[in-house]
Design a protein around this motif. Sequence first.
Motif, short mmCIF file in Angstrom:
data_model
loop_
_atom_site.label_atom_id
_atom_site.label_comp_id
_atom_site.label_asym_id
_atom_site.label_seq_id
_atom_site.Cartn_x
_atom_site.Cartn_y
_atom_site.Cartn_z
N GLY A 8 -18.46 16.16 41.81
CA GLY A 8 -17.89 16.14 43.14
C GLY A 8 -16.77 15.13 43.15
N GLY A 9 -16.65 14.34 44.20
CA GLY A 9 -15.54 13.41 44.34
C GLY A 9 -15.84 12.04 43.73
N VAL A 10 -16.16 11.09 44.60
CA VAL A 10 -16.19 9.69 44.19
C VAL A 10 -17.19 9.39 43.06
N GLY A 11 -18.43 9.85 43.22
CA GLY A 11 -19.45 9.58 42.20
C GLY A 11 -19.08 10.22 40.86
N GLY A 12 -18.65 11.47 40.93
CA GLY A 12 -18.28 12.19 39.72
C GLY A 12 -17.07 11.58 39.05
N ALA A 13 -16.09 11.18 39.86
CA ALA A 13 -14.84 10.63 39.33
C ALA A 13 -15.09 9.28 38.65
N PRO A 51 -10.16 17.86 48.35
CA PRO A 51 -10.57 16.45 48.31
C PRO A 51 -11.19 16.03 46.97
N ASP A 52 -12.08 16.84 46.42
CA ASP A 52 -12.77 16.38 45.21
C ASP A 52 -11.86 16.46 43.99
N LEU A 53 -11.09 17.54 43.87
CA LEU A 53 -10.15 17.63 42.75
C LEU A 53 -9.18 16.45 42.77
N PRO A 200 -23.02 14.13 36.61
CA PRO A 200 -22.80 12.74 36.99
C PRO A 200 -23.49 12.47 38.34
N PRO A 201 -23.49 11.23 38.82
CA PRO A 201 -24.16 10.97 40.09
C PRO A 201 -23.35 11.51 41.27
N SER A 202 -23.28 12.82 41.36
CA SER A 202 -22.58 13.47 42.48
C SER A 202 -23.61 14.03 43.44
N ASN A 203 -23.15 14.36 44.63
CA ASN A 203 -24.04 14.89 45.67
C ASN A 203 -24.74 16.17 45.14
N PRO A 204 -26.07 16.16 45.10
CA PRO A 204 -26.79 17.29 44.50
C PRO A 204 -26.67 18.58 45.33
N VAL A 206 -24.00 19.35 48.16
CA VAL A 206 -22.68 19.87 48.52
C VAL A 206 -21.61 19.62 47.45
N SER A 207 -21.97 18.96 46.35
CA SER A 207 -21.03 18.88 45.22
C SER A 207 -21.57 19.72 44.07
N ILE A 208 -22.63 19.22 43.40
CA ILE A 208 -23.15 19.95 42.25
C ILE A 208 -23.82 21.26 42.69
N VAL A 231 -27.49 12.09 35.99
CA VAL A 231 -27.57 10.69 36.42
C VAL A 231 -27.90 10.71 37.92
N SER A 232 -28.95 10.01 38.32
CA SER A 232 -29.36 10.07 39.72
C SER A 232 -28.34 9.41 40.65
N PRO A 233 -27.95 10.13 41.71
CA PRO A 233 -27.08 9.52 42.72
C PRO A 233 -27.91 8.76 43.76
N ILE A 234 -29.23 8.87 43.61
CA ILE A 234 -30.14 8.23 44.57
C ILE A 234 -30.80 7.03 43.89
N PRO A 239 -28.93 7.12 49.04
CA PRO A 239 -27.69 7.31 48.29
C PRO A 239 -26.96 5.97 48.18
N VAL A 240 -26.15 5.85 47.13
CA VAL A 240 -25.43 4.59 46.93
C VAL A 240 -24.26 4.48 47.90
N ARG A 241 -23.51 5.56 48.02
CA ARG A 241 -22.41 5.62 48.99
C ARG A 241 -22.50 6.96 49.68
N GLY A 242 -22.11 6.99 50.94
CA GLY A 242 -22.09 8.27 51.64
C GLY A 242 -23.45 8.64 52.20
N PRO A 300 -30.00 0.16 34.91
CA PRO A 300 -29.20 -0.09 36.13
C PRO A 300 -28.18 1.03 36.31
N LEU A 301 -28.16 1.65 37.47
CA LEU A 301 -27.26 2.80 37.70
C LEU A 301 -26.15 2.52 38.70
N LEU A 302 -25.99 1.27 39.11
CA LEU A 302 -24.87 0.98 40.02
C LEU A 302 -23.58 0.89 39.22
N MET A 303 -22.60 1.70 39.59
CA MET A 303 -21.31 1.68 38.89
C MET A 303 -20.45 0.57 39.51
N SER A 304 -20.92 -0.67 39.38
CA SER A 304 -20.29 -1.77 40.08
C SER A 304 -18.97 -2.20 39.43
P1 GDP Z 1 -18.07 12.84 47.07
O1 GDP Z 1 -17.62 14.25 46.88
O2 GDP Z 1 -16.93 11.89 47.24
O3 GDP Z 1 -19.16 12.70 48.08
O4 GDP Z 1 -18.63 12.38 45.68
P2 GDP Z 1 -19.75 12.92 44.72
O5 GDP Z 1 -20.44 14.13 45.22
O6 GDP Z 1 -19.18 12.97 43.34
O7 GDP Z 1 -20.71 11.69 44.69
C1 GDP Z 1 -21.40 11.25 45.81
C2 GDP Z 1 -22.68 10.60 45.33
O8 GDP Z 1 -22.37 9.56 44.41
C3 GDP Z 1 -23.47 9.97 46.45
O9 GDP Z 1 -24.67 10.66 46.59
C4 GDP Z 1 -23.71 8.54 45.97
O10 GDP Z 1 -25.03 8.13 46.16
C5 GDP Z 1 -23.38 8.60 44.49
N1 GDP Z 1 -22.88 7.36 43.99
C6 GDP Z 1 -21.76 6.71 44.42
N2 GDP Z 1 -21.63 5.54 43.76
C7 GDP Z 1 -22.69 5.46 42.89
C8 GDP Z 1 -23.12 4.48 41.94
O11 GDP Z 1 -22.52 3.42 41.75
N3 GDP Z 1 -24.27 4.76 41.23
C9 GDP Z 1 -24.98 5.92 41.42
N4 GDP Z 1 -26.07 6.13 40.68
N5 GDP Z 1 -24.60 6.84 42.32
C10 GDP Z 1 -23.48 6.63 43.04
#
Ligand code: GDP
Length: 330
Positions: A8-13, A51-53, A200-204, A206-208, A231-234, A239-242, A300-304
């Motif tokens: 998806g967007g942010v997590g995947g990117a 947006p995601d592309l 990747p940790p993308s939204n299970p 509405v993304s993946i 990779v778990s987004p949870i 969720p980590v963001r969003g 640790p799964l936080l992409m800090s």
């Molecule tokens: P979106 O299209 O911008 O919403 O992005 P994605 O679908 O690719 O990713 C959104 C998911 O990324 C959300 O469910 C977040 O919980 C997850 N996410 C964001 N940052 C992190 C992180 O640092 N670690 C993990 N494990 N998940 C993250």
Amino acid sequence: MKVVLLAGGVGGARFTRGLRDLGRAEDLGLDLTVVVNTGDDLWLDALRVCPDLDTVMYTLGGVIGEQGWGRADESSRVTAELHAYGLGWDWFTLGDLDLGTHLARTELLRSGLPLSAVTARLCERWRPGATLLPMSDDEVETWVEVEADGDVTTIHFEEWWVRHRAALPARRFVQRGVAGARPAPGVLEAVAEADLVLLPPSNPVVSIGTILGVPGIRDAVRGAAAPVVGVSPIIGGAPVRGMADACLTAIGVETAARTVAEHYGARSAGGMLDGWLVDDTDAADVHAIREAGIEARALPLLMSDQAATAAIARAALDLGRELAASRTRR
Ligand code: GDP
Ligand code: CA
């Protein structure tokens, strides 16, 4: 090593950037293909916005805005002009540099090029270090059925997500156009030829979930010769963001690392996962995930920062290699 990611967007990117950088730093010879969700795409002010592309392209191109979308160092003067005319959408800001991309994309689409060719053309400029493929060249849009003031209406996903911050309870998601959509050229081939498929940790949902909903893609992933590792987004039940929790609730899946893994399902049981990474916080779930037929690891799964993201990417590669080796032994 050929690696295919469904993003998806942010997590995947962010994950893909970490993986690419790790591959470069350690000369791993990674050949990355990112299949990107286009369900969030919309027509806005006569422009096709993806947006995601764009988030993946800008992130890998090193020009992403700090907020995780749009461009760094841009203004919103054009949007302000539109608003002065009583036009534009007041809940969706398009920065001026980002607008340049949407103008370029729309012009190329209007000239008759499919989205995949347009994306390749835009990427010539940003050199993402990965092949970016839209999931489909056909328009598929995620719409959300919501109940507001006793009425049921359907609104575009971006309106639900950005304008309402996913606070209007979603009854269901409707992927308009998905039934007749075909995977973009190269998508099925990339999955079939991959050495590793990563979620990747993308939204299970509405993304993946949207990518997997394009006829042919779910079966391709299930049937891939390569291991499939996610990779778990949870983390710790959130969720980590969003607001991915609102999406999971709508499809009846509890927001937890384990339940998301079970939602994808073990490949050995007709699902699509061979391996799943969870955060240390969720280490207690590793046993149950393995019992469900999915090899799991906690870390640790936080992409800090870059180092943290590289460590996650390395763990995903390592798990993929182990799974491939154990498969050959069998
Ligand atoms: P979106 O299209 O911008 O919403 O992005 P994605 O679908 O690719 O990713 C959104 C998911 O990324 C959300 O469910 C977040 O919980 C997850 N996410 C964001 N940052 C992190 C992180 O640092 N670690 C993990 N494990 N998940 C993250
Ligand atoms: Ca998105």
